[in-house]
Write an enzyme that holds these catalytic residues in place. Structure first.
Site, PDB file in Angstrom:
ATOM      1  N   ARG A 174       6.172   5.186 -10.794  1.00 56.94           N
ATOM      2  CA  ARG A 174       6.813   5.298  -9.632  1.00 56.94           C
ATOM      3  C   ARG A 174       7.914   4.853  -9.103  1.00 56.94           C
ATOM      4  O   ARG A 174       8.341   3.926  -8.310  1.00 56.94           O
ATOM      5  CB  ARG A 174       6.103   3.402  -9.645  1.00 56.94           C
ATOM      6  CG  ARG A 174       4.665   2.546  -9.834  1.00 56.94           C
ATOM      7  CD  ARG A 174       3.634   3.221  -9.011  1.00 56.94           C
ATOM      8  NE  ARG A 174       3.281   4.737  -9.784  1.00 56.94           N
ATOM      9  CZ  ARG A 174       2.775   4.574 -10.530  1.00 56.94           C
ATOM     10  NH1 ARG A 174       1.582   3.558 -11.075  1.00 56.94           N
ATOM     11  NH2 ARG A 174       2.071   6.341 -10.911  1.00 56.94           N
ATOM     12  N   SER A 253      -0.784  -2.750  -5.682  1.00 54.65           N
ATOM     13  CA  SER A 253      -0.582  -3.953  -7.506  1.00 54.65           C
ATOM     14  C   SER A 253       0.702  -4.340  -6.599  1.00 54.65           C
ATOM     15  O   SER A 253       1.201  -3.902  -6.302  1.00 54.65           O
ATOM     16  CB  SER A 253      -0.307  -2.562  -8.585  1.00 54.65           C
ATOM     17  OG  SER A 253      -1.326  -2.185  -8.934  1.00 54.65           O
ATOM     18  N   GLU A 352       6.459  -3.670  -6.537  1.00 51.96           N
ATOM     19  CA  GLU A 352       6.167  -2.038  -6.638  1.00 51.96           C
ATOM     20  C   GLU A 352       5.938  -1.863  -4.849  1.00 51.96           C
ATOM     21  O   GLU A 352       6.928  -1.477  -3.938  1.00 51.96           O
ATOM     22  CB  GLU A 352       4.687  -2.277  -6.889  1.00 51.96           C
ATOM     23  CG  GLU A 352       4.710  -0.651  -7.023  1.00 51.96           C
ATOM     24  CD  GLU A 352       3.401  -0.428  -6.807  1.00 51.96           C
ATOM     25  OE1 GLU A 352       2.609  -0.094  -8.226  1.00 51.96           O
ATOM     26  OE2 GLU A 352       2.584   0.221  -5.813  1.00 51.96           O
TER      27      GLU A 352
HETATM   28  C1  LIG Z   1      -5.966  -1.295  -2.079  1.00 55.80           C
HETATM   29  C2  LIG Z   1      -4.450  -0.751  -2.289  1.00 55.80           C
HETATM   30  C3  LIG Z   1      -4.922   0.298  -3.064  1.00 55.80           C
HETATM   31  C4  LIG Z   1      -3.304   1.316  -3.595  1.00 55.80           C
HETATM   32  N1  LIG Z   1      -3.430   1.776  -5.560  1.00 55.80           N
HETATM   33  C5  LIG Z   1      -2.871   2.044  -5.085  1.00 55.80           C
HETATM   34  C6  LIG Z   1      -2.579   3.072  -6.771  1.00 55.80           C
HETATM   35  O1  LIG Z   1      -3.623   3.215  -7.536  1.00 55.80           O
HETATM   36  N2  LIG Z   1      -1.462   3.717  -6.747  1.00 55.80           N
HETATM   37  C7  LIG Z   1      -0.281   4.229  -6.011  1.00 55.80           C
HETATM   38  O2  LIG Z   1       0.395   4.641  -7.221  1.00 55.80           O
HETATM   39  N3  LIG Z   1       0.097   3.078  -5.204  1.00 55.80           N
HETATM   40  C8  LIG Z   1      -1.207   2.364  -4.952  1.00 55.80           C
HETATM   41  N4  LIG Z   1      -1.253   1.542  -3.310  1.00 55.80           N
HETATM   42  C9  LIG Z   1      -0.058   1.481  -2.897  1.00 55.80           C
HETATM   43  C10 LIG Z   1       0.002   2.407  -1.594  1.00 55.80           C
HETATM   44  O3  LIG Z   1      -1.264   2.867  -1.389  1.00 55.80           O
HETATM   45  C11 LIG Z   1       0.805   3.197  -1.921  1.00 55.80           C
HETATM   46  O4  LIG Z   1       1.793   3.273  -2.435  1.00 55.80           O
HETATM   47  C12 LIG Z   1       0.852   4.820  -0.684  1.00 55.80           C
HETATM   48  O5  LIG Z   1       1.865   5.443  -1.210  1.00 55.80           O
HETATM   49  C13 LIG Z   1       2.028   4.013   0.215  1.00 55.80           C
HETATM   50  O6  LIG Z   1       1.669   5.473   1.364  1.00 55.80           O
HETATM   51  P1  LIG Z   1       1.708   4.418   3.157  1.00 55.80           P
HETATM   52  O7  LIG Z   1       1.430   6.113   4.198  1.00 55.80           O
HETATM   53  O8  LIG Z   1       1.314   3.141   3.634  1.00 55.80           O
HETATM   54  O9  LIG Z   1       3.129   3.976   2.785  1.00 55.80           O
HETATM   55  P2  LIG Z   1       4.122   2.798   3.914  1.00 55.80           P
HETATM   56  O10 LIG Z   1       3.627   1.423   3.408  1.00 55.80           O
HETATM   57  O11 LIG Z   1       3.900   3.304   5.296  1.00 55.80           O
HETATM   58  O12 LIG Z   1       5.383   3.354   3.500  1.00 55.80           O
HETATM   59  C14 LIG Z   1       5.930   2.674   1.765  1.00 55.80           C
HETATM   60  C15 LIG Z   1       7.058   3.389   1.549  1.00 55.80           C
HETATM   61  O13 LIG Z   1       6.866   4.823   2.097  1.00 55.80           O
HETATM   62  C16 LIG Z   1       8.815   5.426   2.889  1.00 55.80           C
HETATM   63  N5  LIG Z   1       7.671   6.141   3.510  1.00 55.80           N
HETATM   64  C17 LIG Z   1       6.289   5.832   4.078  1.00 55.80           C
HETATM   65  N6  LIG Z   1       6.285   7.618   4.353  1.00 55.80           N
HETATM   66  C18 LIG Z   1       7.425   8.180   4.086  1.00 55.80           C
HETATM   67  C19 LIG Z   1       8.013   9.128   4.871  1.00 55.80           C
HETATM   68  N7  LIG Z   1       7.387  10.060   5.824  1.00 55.80           N
HETATM   69  N8  LIG Z   1       9.286   9.493   4.597  1.00 55.80           N
HETATM   70  C20 LIG Z   1      10.066   9.092   3.679  1.00 55.80           C
HETATM   71  N9  LIG Z   1       9.349   7.498   4.186  1.00 55.80           N
HETATM   72  C21 LIG Z   1       8.338   7.607   4.309  1.00 55.80           C
HETATM   73  C22 LIG Z   1       8.218   3.799   3.443  1.00 55.80           C
HETATM   74  O14 LIG Z   1       9.548   3.568   4.983  1.00 55.80           O
HETATM   75  C23 LIG Z   1       8.324   2.742   2.808  1.00 55.80           C
HETATM   76  O15 LIG Z   1       9.503   2.373   2.216  1.00 55.80           O
HETATM   77  C24 LIG Z   1      -2.827   0.880  -3.112  1.00 55.80           C
HETATM   78  C25 LIG Z   1      -1.932   0.043  -2.230  1.00 55.80           C
HETATM   79  C26 LIG Z   1      -3.220  -0.858  -1.112  1.00 55.80           C
HETATM   80  C27 LIG Z   1      -3.877  -1.301  -0.650  1.00 55.80           C
END
Ligand SMILES: Cc1cc2nc3c(=O)[nH]c(=O)nc-3n(C[C@H](O)[C@H](O)[C@H](O)COP(=O)(O)OP(=O)(O)OC[C@H]3O[C@@H](n4cnc5c(N)ncnc54)[C@H](O)[C@@H]3O)c2cc1C
Length: 360
Positions: A174, A253, A352
Site C-alpha cells: 500500500r 479499508s 489508509e
Molecule cells: C468500496 C471501496 C473499496 C476499496 N477497495 C480497495 C482494495 O481492495 N484495495 C485497494 O488497494 N484499495 C481499495 N480502495 C481504495 C481506493 O479505491 C484505491 O486507493 C484507488 O486506487 C483510489 O483511486 P481514486 O482515483 O479514487 O483516488 P483518489 O481518492 O481520487 O486519490 C487518492 C490519492 O491518490 C492521488 N492521486 C489520484 N490520482 C492521481 C494521479 N493521476 N496522479 C497522482 N496522484 C493521484 C490523490 O491526490 C490522493 O492522494 C477501496 C475504496 C472503496 C471506496
C-alpha cells in the site's frame, strides 16, 4: 456543479469552477468545497493546470475517483485538479491506460473482452487507473506492482514528463514513490504487462478466493471465473460501489494491516487473545497481522457506532457515512477505534485513505 459559482473556461479550454462542492466527488460523500475545481481531459490540460497552480504558489490536490480521500469539513483552500483523461491501448499483452480511466472498467475489458490475466483479482476496486500505482492497489493476493511496467508522470520538481520503471516506482505494501513524495508526481499514464494464459487466471493466491472457487491455492481457473468470484466476494463485504447501499459510502479499508517488527510482534503476542491473531510473514523479518481482526476483537463489531458515521454492517474495516456524516463525525469514530485497538493490543493502526486538511 450544484452549489458552486458558474463555471468558466480558462487555460487551454479547461473547465474551472469556484467554491465547488467536493463531497459528491468522493465515495465517502463528505467534506467541504474546493476553492477552485479544474477538470482536465487531456495530458496537456493536466500539465497546464499543474503548472499554473505551481506558478501561483497555489496548493494543489489531484483528484481521481475520490475513493481514497477524507476531505476535511473546511474543504480545500486551493486548486483541485480532477483527472478526466481517456485512453485504453492494448497491444498483445502490453496495456497503456490514461490516468482518468475507471479502474474497474479497465479490469473488466482486459478480462471479459480479451481474456487476459494479471489484474483479474483487482476487479471492482473503485477509482481511477492513475491512482492505482499511488498506493500500489491490491486485493485477493494481487497488487499492481506485479504487472506495472512503467508509469508516465509529470514531475513537478523537474517540470517535465518522466517515465518511471517499475523499480523506480519503489512499490511496497500500500505504498510507492508517489505516496512517499505526494507533492511531486502527477500520474498521466500507466503501462502494464498482462498475461495470455490461454484464458486462464494467474494462480489463485488467496485462501478465501480458493475456497470460494473450490480449488487449491496455487491453481488457476478461467480468468473470467476469477474476476466474477472477486466481484461476488467484494459485493458481500460492501466493497463494490452501490449508491443505494450506505455500507459502500466509504473509502474502502480505513486502516492498513499492521506490519510489526519482531520485537513489536513479541510484545503484541503477550496481550490476552493475541495468540489467535492472523499472522503472515512480511519482508525484513516482520509479521503482518489483520486490522479487521484487531478492530473486531477490541470491541468494535460490524455496524459499530450510533451516529451518522458507523462501521459498515458488512466489514469492520470500512468506516461509512450513513447519509449526512461530517468529516469530524468520521474522524471521531476513527480515533475511537485507533485508541481502542492501542489499549487492547498495543498496536497503532495507521489510516489508509489520504487525509486532506485533517489528521487522525
Ligand atoms: C468500496 C471501496 C473499496 C476499496 N477497495 C480497495 C482494495 O481492495 N484495495 C485497494 O488497494 N484499495 C481499495 N480502495 C481504495 C481506493 O479505491 C484505491 O486507493 C484507488 O486506487 C483510489 O483511486 P481514486 O482515483 O479514487 O483516488 P483518489 O481518492 O481520487 O486519490 C487518492 C490519492 O491518490 C492521488 N492521486 C489520484 N490520482 C492521481 C494521479 N493521476 N496522479 C497522482 N496522484 C493521484 C490523490 O491526490 C490522493 O492522494 C477501496 C475504496 C472503496 C471506496
Amino acid at each position: 456543479m450544484p452549489g458552486g459559482t458558474p463555471a468558466t473556461r480558462t487555460l487551454v479550454g479547461v473547465l474551472v469552477e469556484n467554491d465547488a462542492p467536493l463531497a459528491p466527488l468522493t465515495t465517502l460523500r463528505l467534506g467541504g468545497p474546493a476553492r477552485r475545481l479544474v477538470t482536465a481531459h487531456t495530458d496537456d490540460e493536466v500539465i497546464a493546470a499543474v503548472r499554473e497552480a505551481d506558478a501561483a504558489g497555489e496548493p494543489l490536490l489531484v483528484l481521481g475517483g475520490g475513493s481514497n480521500l477524507v476531505i476535511g469539513d473546511a474543504g480545500f483552500p486551493g486548486t483541485v485538479l480532477r483527472i478526466a483523461t481517456e485512453g485504453f491501448a492494448l497491444d498483445g499483452t502490453a496495456l497503456e491506460v490514461a490516468a482518468g480511466e475507471t479502474w474497474s472498467e479497465v479490469v473488466r475489458r482486459t478480462v471479459v473482452d480479451h481474456e487476459l490475466a494479471g489484474i483479474e483479482f483487482l476487479a471492482g476496486i473503485p477509482g481511477s487507473a492513475g491512482a492505482t500505482p499511488v498506493q500500489n492497489v491490491g486485493a485477493y493476493g494481487q497488487e499492481v506492482a506485479q504487472s506495472v511496467t512503467e508509469v508516465v508522470a509529470y514531475d513537478r520538481a523537474a517540470d517535465e514528463v518522466v517515465v518511471l520503471s517499475n523499480a523506480e516506482c519503489a512499490f511496497s505494501y500500500r505504498h510507492s514513490r508517489f505516496k512517499a513524495e505526494p507533492e511531486r508526481y502527477v500520474v498521466l499514464r500507466v503501462r502494464f504487462r498482462l498475461e495470455d494464459n490461454g484464458g486462464l487466471s494467474t494462480p489463485v493466491r488467496y485462501a478465501e478466493t480458493a475456497r470460494h472457487l473450490g480449488v487449491e491455492q496455487g491453481e488457476r481457473v478461467a480468468v473470467g471465473t476469477a474476476w466474477n468470484a472477486v466481484l461476488l466476494l467484494r459485493a458481500g463485504k460492501g466493497m463494490v460501489l452501490d449508491p443505494a447501499d450506505h455500507d459502500t459510502w466509504s473509502a474502502g479499508s480505513f486502516f492498513t494491516n499492521p506490519v510489526l517488527t519482531a520485537a513489536q510482534y513479541d510484545s503484541f503476542r503477550t496481550r490476552p487473545g493475541a495468540e489467535d491473531a492472523p499472522a503472515y510473514p512480511a519482508p525484513e523479518g516482520r509479521t503482518k497481522t489483520s486490522a479487521a481482526w484487531l478492530i473486531d476483537r477490541s470491541g468494535f463489531g460490524k455496524g459499530y457506532g450510533s451516529g451518522q458515521a458507523t462501521l459498515s454492517t458488512k466489514h469492520t474495516l470500512a468506516l461509512t457515512n450513513r447519509g449526512s456524516a461530517t468529516a469530524e463525525d468520521l474522524l471521531a469514530l476513527a480515533r475511537e477505534i485507533r485508541d481502542g485497538v492501542r489499549e487492547a493490543f498495543g498496536v497503532e493502526l495507521v489510516n489508509e485513505p489520504v487525509m486532506v486538511g485533517v489528521e487522525l
